[in-house]
Motif scaffolding. Structure first.
Motif, PDB file in Angstrom:
ATOM      1  N   LYS A   1      -7.971  -4.664   1.605  1.00  0.00           N
ATOM      2  CA  LYS A   1      -6.721  -3.977   1.900  1.00  0.00           C
ATOM      3  C   LYS A   1      -5.965  -3.640   0.619  1.00  0.00           C
ATOM      4  N   VAL A   2      -5.317  -2.488   0.614  1.00  0.00           N
ATOM      5  CA  VAL A   2      -4.550  -2.040  -0.546  1.00  0.00           C
ATOM      6  C   VAL A   2      -3.424  -3.025  -0.850  1.00  0.00           C
ATOM      7  N   SER A   3      -2.775  -3.540   0.182  1.00  0.00           N
ATOM      8  CA  SER A   3      -1.660  -4.471  -0.032  1.00  0.00           C
ATOM      9  C   SER A   3      -2.145  -5.747  -0.724  1.00  0.00           C
TER      10      SER A   3
ATOM     11  N   THR B   1       7.988  -3.536   0.700  1.00  0.00           N
ATOM     12  CA  THR B   1       8.434  -4.125   1.958  1.00  0.00           C
ATOM     13  C   THR B   1       7.214  -4.189   2.881  1.00  0.00           C
ATOM     14  N   ALA B   2       7.361  -4.887   3.986  1.00  0.00           N
ATOM     15  CA  ALA B   2       6.250  -4.990   4.936  1.00  0.00           C
ATOM     16  C   ALA B   2       5.892  -3.611   5.492  1.00  0.00           C
ATOM     17  N   ALA B   3       6.893  -2.769   5.725  1.00  0.00           N
ATOM     18  CA  ALA B   3       6.639  -1.424   6.252  1.00  0.00           C
ATOM     19  C   ALA B   3       5.852  -0.584   5.242  1.00  0.00           C
ATOM     20  N   GLU B   4       6.173  -0.720   3.964  1.00  0.00           N
ATOM     21  CA  GLU B   4       5.461   0.033   2.941  1.00  0.00           C
ATOM     22  C   GLU B   4       4.028  -0.468   2.792  1.00  0.00           C
ATOM     23  N   GLU B   5       3.827  -1.773   2.908  1.00  0.00           N
ATOM     24  CA  GLU B   5       2.460  -2.312   2.881  1.00  0.00           C
ATOM     25  C   GLU B   5       1.640  -1.721   4.023  1.00  0.00           C
ATOM     26  N   LYS B   6       2.254  -1.634   5.210  1.00  0.00           N
ATOM     27  CA  LYS B   6       1.557  -1.066   6.368  1.00  0.00           C
ATOM     28  C   LYS B   6       1.204   0.397   6.135  1.00  0.00           C
ATOM     29  N   LYS B   7       2.132   1.157   5.525  1.00  0.00           N
ATOM     30  CA  LYS B   7       1.861   2.575   5.236  1.00  0.00           C
ATOM     31  C   LYS B   7       0.660   2.728   4.312  1.00  0.00           C
ATOM     32  N   LEU B   8       0.641   1.919   3.259  1.00  0.00           N
ATOM     33  CA  LEU B   8      -0.459   1.993   2.298  1.00  0.00           C
ATOM     34  C   LEU B   8      -1.783   1.603   2.947  1.00  0.00           C
ATOM     35  N   ASP B   9      -1.770   0.505   3.714  1.00  0.00           N
ATOM     36  CA  ASP B   9      -2.996   0.067   4.391  1.00  0.00           C
ATOM     37  C   ASP B   9      -3.442   1.093   5.436  1.00  0.00           C
ATOM     38  N   ARG B  10      -2.483   1.672   6.156  1.00  0.00           N
ATOM     39  CA  ARG B  10      -2.809   2.680   7.170  1.00  0.00           C
ATOM     40  C   ARG B  10      -3.481   3.887   6.527  1.00  0.00           C
TER      41      ARG B  10
ATOM     42  N   ILE C   1       6.139   5.281  -3.763  1.00  0.00           N
ATOM     43  CA  ILE C   1       5.010   5.051  -2.859  1.00  0.00           C
ATOM     44  C   ILE C   1       4.695   6.324  -2.087  1.00  0.00           C
ATOM     45  N   LYS C   2       5.727   7.012  -1.588  1.00  0.00           N
ATOM     46  CA  LYS C   2       5.508   8.280  -0.879  1.00  0.00           C
ATOM     47  C   LYS C   2       4.821   9.291  -1.793  1.00  0.00           C
TER      48      LYS C   2
END
Length: 173
Positions: free
Chosen positions: A138-140, A98-107, A48-49
């Motif tokens: 949203k990307v997620s 994970t929820a944190a990765e979903e937030k990163k992608l959406d951000r 993802i990164k």
């Protein structure tokens, strides 16, 4: 060109193809398949990164277009959907999010959309409003939809298909 990656195994059995033992196959910890890094842990965070950094390239290369007032919002949104999002979402069906990765992608996506729409930080506009205005979801949510489509595609295959056998396989012990 063949490589082997064993996951969660204690056994050290040799690789067999038919009844022949294969000797010259490299055992690896991770490999790249169609631009997606597959690891023993199941992929995800590092991939993802990598995709986030890859998607920044086309976005920043189009900075002049985003700042041009003579190009309309719909054209800019089409360019964003065609040139930036596919780089970000390539191989996303295999990610464990994970929820944190979903937030990163959406951000990342909403930061891009805010720059395209010239929305600055003092303007308090919600992501839902931006999504409605641009027509970009949203990307997620997009990743979740693509994963469901992929699972439906796998379930429609025949019972003896390798993908179905691998998906329904249950380890012994």
């Amino acid at each position: 060109k063949c490589k082997v990656m064993t996951m969660n195994t204690r056994r050290e059995d040799k690789l067999m193809i038919g009844r022949e033992e294969v000797e010259d196959v490299e055992d690896v910890e991770e490999f790249v398949n169609l631009g997606t890094t597959v690891t023993k842990e199941g992929g995800g965070t590092e991939d993802i990164k990598e995709h986030l950094s890859k998607a920044q390239g086309p976005f920043f290369n189009l900075e002049k277009i985003w700042n041009t007032r003579s190009i309309g919002r719909t054209t800019k949104m089409k360019l964003f959907k065609i040139l930036v999002r596919p780089v970000l979402l390539n191989g996303c069906k295999a990610w464990k999010l994970t929820a944190a990765e979903e937030k990163k992608l959406d951000r990342f996506q909403f930061t891009c959309l805010r720059r395209i729409l010239r929305i600055r930080w003092p303007q308090r506009i919600r992501n839902d409003t931006i999504s409605q205005v641009t027509g970009v979801k949203k990307v997620s949510d997009e990743i979740r939809g693509r994963r469901w489509n992929w699972i439906g595609h796998m379930l429609r295959k025949g019972r003896n298909d390798d993908c179905v056998v691998a998906m329904e396989w249950q380890p012994e012990g």
